[in-house]
Design a protein around this motif. Structure first.
Motif, PDB file in Angstrom:
ATOM      1  N   UNK A  76       0.827  -1.003  -0.072  1.00 24.85           N
ATOM      2  CA  UNK A  76      -0.007  -0.086   0.004  1.00 24.85           C
ATOM      3  C   UNK A  76       0.716   1.140   0.123  1.00 24.85           C
ATOM      4  N   UNK A  77       1.903   1.319   1.010  1.00 23.66           N
ATOM      5  CA  UNK A  77       2.801   2.421   0.979  1.00 23.66           C
ATOM      6  C   UNK A  77       3.584   2.629  -0.527  1.00 23.66           C
ATOM      7  N   UNK A  78       4.081   1.764  -1.214  1.00 26.32           N
ATOM      8  CA  UNK A  78       4.646   1.879  -2.553  1.00 26.32           C
ATOM      9  C   UNK A  78       3.487   2.195  -3.609  1.00 26.32           C
ATOM     10  N   UNK A  79       2.310   1.575  -3.715  1.00 26.57           N
ATOM     11  CA  UNK A  79       1.469   2.141  -4.465  1.00 26.57           C
ATOM     12  C   UNK A  79       1.086   3.783  -4.269  1.00 26.57           C
ATOM     13  N   UNK A  80       0.800   4.147  -2.883  1.00 28.07           N
ATOM     14  CA  UNK A  80       0.654   5.454  -2.741  1.00 28.07           C
ATOM     15  C   UNK A  80       2.003   6.526  -3.074  1.00 28.07           C
ATOM     16  N   UNK A  81       3.141   5.999  -2.817  1.00 31.18           N
ATOM     17  CA  UNK A  81       4.206   6.714  -3.220  1.00 31.18           C
ATOM     18  C   UNK A  81       4.379   7.001  -4.863  1.00 31.18           C
ATOM     19  N   UNK A  82       3.826   5.662  -5.468  1.00 35.48           N
ATOM     20  CA  UNK A  82       4.163   5.947  -7.007  1.00 35.48           C
ATOM     21  C   UNK A  82       2.926   6.967  -7.571  1.00 35.48           C
ATOM     22  N   UNK A  83       1.835   6.942  -6.832  1.00 39.55           N
ATOM     23  CA  UNK A  83       0.546   7.669  -7.235  1.00 39.55           C
ATOM     24  C   UNK A  83       0.974   9.299  -6.975  1.00 39.55           C
ATOM     25  N   UNK A 133      12.903  -1.480  -6.546  1.00 38.95           N
ATOM     26  CA  UNK A 133      12.530  -2.675  -7.786  1.00 38.95           C
ATOM     27  C   UNK A 133      12.432  -4.019  -7.172  1.00 38.95           C
ATOM     28  N   UNK A 134      13.450  -4.202  -6.271  1.00 39.05           N
ATOM     29  CA  UNK A 134      13.551  -5.537  -5.524  1.00 39.05           C
ATOM     30  C   UNK A 134      12.330  -5.759  -4.794  1.00 39.05           C
ATOM     31  N   UNK A 135      11.906  -4.853  -4.036  1.00 37.15           N
ATOM     32  CA  UNK A 135      10.562  -4.983  -2.938  1.00 37.15           C
ATOM     33  C   UNK A 135       9.510  -5.036  -3.751  1.00 37.15           C
ATOM     34  N   UNK A 136       9.234  -4.436  -4.905  1.00 37.04           N
ATOM     35  CA  UNK A 136       8.252  -4.397  -5.872  1.00 37.04           C
ATOM     36  C   UNK A 136       8.119  -5.942  -6.467  1.00 37.04           C
ATOM     37  N   UNK A 137       9.368  -6.472  -6.830  1.00 42.97           N
ATOM     38  CA  UNK A 137       9.433  -7.939  -7.423  1.00 42.97           C
ATOM     39  C   UNK A 137       9.084  -8.909  -6.678  1.00 42.97           C
ATOM     40  N   UNK A 138       9.704  -8.558  -5.030  1.00 42.63           N
ATOM     41  CA  UNK A 138       9.310  -9.533  -3.991  1.00 42.63           C
ATOM     42  C   UNK A 138       7.721  -9.676  -3.803  1.00 42.63           C
ATOM     43  N   UNK A 139       6.961  -8.480  -3.943  1.00 37.61           N
ATOM     44  CA  UNK A 139       5.726  -8.265  -3.601  1.00 37.61           C
ATOM     45  C   UNK A 139       4.853  -8.772  -4.827  1.00 37.61           C
ATOM     46  N   UNK A 140       5.455  -9.141  -5.788  1.00 36.10           N
ATOM     47  CA  UNK A 140       4.826  -9.465  -7.009  1.00 36.10           C
ATOM     48  C   UNK A 140       4.254  -8.149  -7.754  1.00 36.10           C
ATOM     49  N   UNK A 141       4.540  -7.165  -7.714  1.00 37.01           N
ATOM     50  CA  UNK A 141       4.228  -5.986  -8.176  1.00 37.01           C
ATOM     51  C   UNK A 141       4.583  -5.616  -9.615  1.00 37.01           C
ATOM     52  N   UNK A 177      12.814   7.805  -3.645  1.00 39.90           N
ATOM     53  CA  UNK A 177      13.247   8.830  -3.025  1.00 39.90           C
ATOM     54  C   UNK A 177      12.234   9.348  -1.739  1.00 39.90           C
ATOM     55  N   UNK A 178      10.933   9.364  -2.132  1.00 43.35           N
ATOM     56  CA  UNK A 178       9.880   9.677  -1.128  1.00 43.35           C
ATOM     57  C   UNK A 178       9.705   8.578  -0.239  1.00 43.35           C
ATOM     58  N   UNK A 179      10.051   7.385  -0.462  1.00 42.44           N
ATOM     59  CA  UNK A 179       9.940   6.207   0.696  1.00 42.44           C
ATOM     60  C   UNK A 179      11.325   6.094   1.468  1.00 42.44           C
ATOM     61  N   UNK A 180      12.390   6.838   0.906  1.00 49.41           N
ATOM     62  CA  UNK A 180      13.841   6.710   1.806  1.00 49.41           C
ATOM     63  C   UNK A 180      14.539   5.563   1.396  1.00 49.41           C
ATOM     64  N   UNK A 181      14.303   4.978   0.010  1.00 47.65           N
ATOM     65  CA  UNK A 181      15.072   3.686  -0.245  1.00 47.65           C
ATOM     66  C   UNK A 181      15.649   4.036  -1.639  1.00 47.65           C
ATOM     67  N   UNK A 182      16.810   3.279  -2.043  1.00 46.85           N
ATOM     68  CA  UNK A 182      17.249   3.281  -3.421  1.00 46.85           C
ATOM     69  C   UNK A 182      16.162   2.909  -4.359  1.00 46.85           C
ATOM     70  N   UNK A 183      16.374   3.161  -5.494  1.00 46.65           N
ATOM     71  CA  UNK A 183      15.738   2.762  -6.778  1.00 46.65           C
ATOM     72  C   UNK A 183      15.878   1.405  -7.002  1.00 46.65           C
ATOM     73  N   UNK A 184      17.115   0.654  -6.697  1.00 49.32           N
ATOM     74  CA  UNK A 184      17.121  -0.984  -6.969  1.00 49.32           C
ATOM     75  C   UNK A 184      16.496  -1.487  -5.711  1.00 49.32           C
TER      76      UNK A 184
END
Length: 460
Positions: free
Chosen positions: A422-429, A450-458, A440-447
């Motif tokens: 939910x946090x990732x979707x909100x940041x992307x929106x 991408x890893x988190x989105x892949x792990x979550x099946x996004x 940058x908004x979430x305080x993580x690197x772009x890599x």
């Protein structure tokens, strides 16, 4: 070499070899002799039974297929009538199902044909260390894994059996249920107890560093490699490598891990030669590895290599009767660490703990008690000090600390994954689909995003 029925048992024999192929018997006997161990050889179940009745052995190696029966029958008989005798089975290549069955009924370990002499020597060395360890060790008691519920008694019994084996173990269970503690107990009560126990969180290592972290690297292999360095496999050599959250490994690393486990050899990054390693693999994850296999996110061949024997750690809500003992033990330790007297916990507070669903299991219980210990003002901890408000209804819903609601059927990791998604979707929106800005908004690197989105099946 002749079978055992053609000569008397050797007085110096420490190992019993049971195989109907004369060349296999001879190969094993010669290898053992070079290690300073005498051996008797039997070509059938009947000959093996006769030798077992005649003398005591320190190790038995048996093939799974014999002319007058199955090696599995011998494993069961030894487990029943000679429980102190370690027995290892020799299986045909690819017959992992037979090996797993033998391990579950009492085999110590297994070897695959064609027999690797290097693996045989490692197995024999670990076996001849085991009797001394077994005599010194005590049964795993409630001080090691708190709780006397039938579930925990079964877990402790399983750990004792696994400690006598060298087979790979897969520990399943929700986050916070004690998987690493169980792995350490298996190691501490086994033949490798005097060797290292190396725990690795597979989900915490960046993908581009995994190979060098697991297998090490040579000086000059890449920028910043200013000296040779060993990896996790070399650090755990002789002992146990615990792969926590193994389900988080990316597929390319799974291939390399599978080869290292199969070959028992690793190649450091930048090296031209391989190094032999002798270790036991214990893996764990809160995820369902079989589901990940079905989804194509975890290799089936690696799954079968890791999941030879499964130990399931129960969720705390499945053993609520253990909560009072856990509370007492945890409070005593937490108070001692803080230099405080151990407070009493009032009946209403204990009742609240007994009703709470504990999606985070024992780890969450410890956090709740640590917070209560820091905040309580009276001589005892009250229900208000716990800051939990269980409201269980027909759907098994319970409030969680800090507000919000968690379903009792939902594990802590599933709940956290849902919140993270939910946090990732909100940041992307908010960033109009700009992933770099969202990271940058979430305080993580772009890599990392991408890893988190892949792990979550996004989807990207």
């Amino acid at each position: 070499m002749s079978g055992a029925s053609e000569r008397r048992a050797r007085t110096d024999a420490a190992v019993l070899i049971v195989d109907d192929e004369a060349d296999i018997r001879e190969l094993l006997e010669l290898t053992l002799l070079r290690m300073g161990l005498g051996a008797d050889a039997a070509g059938s179940l009947a000959e093996a039974r006769a030798l077992l009745a005649e003398r005591n052995y320190k190790l038995c190696l048996t093939d799974m297929r014999l002319p007058d029966g199955e090696g599995l029958t011998l494993v069961k008989e030894i487990a029943q009538h000679h429980p102190e005798l370690p027995v290892a089975v020799i299986t045909a290549y690819g017959s992992m199902e037979n090996a797993v069955t033998a391990l579950k009924v009492g085999a110590f370990d297994y070897l695959s044909k064609p027999v690797s002499l290097e693996q045989l020597r490692a197995l024999v060395k670990s076996v001849f260390d085991l009797p001394k360890r077994t005599a010194e060790s005590r049964p795993i008691g409630a001080t090691s894994l708190t709780g006397d519920s039938p579930t925990m008694q079964q877990v402790r019994g399983m750990i004792e059996r696994l400690a006598r084996s060298q087979a790979p173990v897969y520990i399943s269970g929700e986050s916070g249920s004690g998987k690493e503690r169980a792995a350490r107990l298996i190691h501490e009560h086994g033949a490798r107890a005097s060797k290292p126990f190396v725990a690795v969180n597979c989900g915490a290592i960046p993908e581009n560093l995994m190979e060098s972290e697991f297998f090490g690297y040579r000086k000059g292999a890449f920028t910043g490699a200013d000296a040779d360095r060993d990896g996790f496999f070399q650090a755990a050599n002789g002992g146990t490598l615990f792969l926590d959250e193994v389900g988080d490994l990316p597929l390319p690393m799974q291939v390399k891990l599978l080869r290292a486990i199969q070959e028992k050899r690793v190649r450091r990054v930048g090296d031209t030669s391989e190094l032999a390693v002798d270790l036991r693999i214990i893996s764990a994850t809160h995820r369902n590895l079989k589901d990940l296999v079905d989804q194509g996110r975890f290799r089936q061949d690696l799954f079968y290599r890791l999941n030879v024997i499964e130990l399931r750690m129960p969720a705390l809500r499945e053993r609520r009767e253990d909560i009072p003992a856990l509370v007492e033990a945890l409070l005593r330790r937490l108070a001692n660490d803080a230099g405080l007297p151990t407070p009493r916990i009032e009946d209403a507070a204990m009742a609240a703990l007994m009703r709470y669903a504990f999606p985070g299991n024992v780890r969450e219980l410890e956090n709740v008690l640590e917070r209560a210990l820091a905040l309580h003002s009276a001589e005892c901890i009250t229900a208000d000090d716990l800051h939990i408000e269980p409201r269980e209804g027909e759907d098994g819903v319970a409030a969680v600390p800090g507000g919000g609601v968690a379903l009792e059927r939902e594990s802590l990791q599933d709940y956290l994954d849902r919140v993270e998604r939910q946090a990732i979707n909100e940041a992307i929106a908010k960033t109009d689909g700009n992933r770099t800005a969202a990271a940058r908004l979430l305080g993580v690197t772009f890599r990392s995003l991408r890893y988190r989105m892949d792990r979550l099946g996004m989807k990207d």
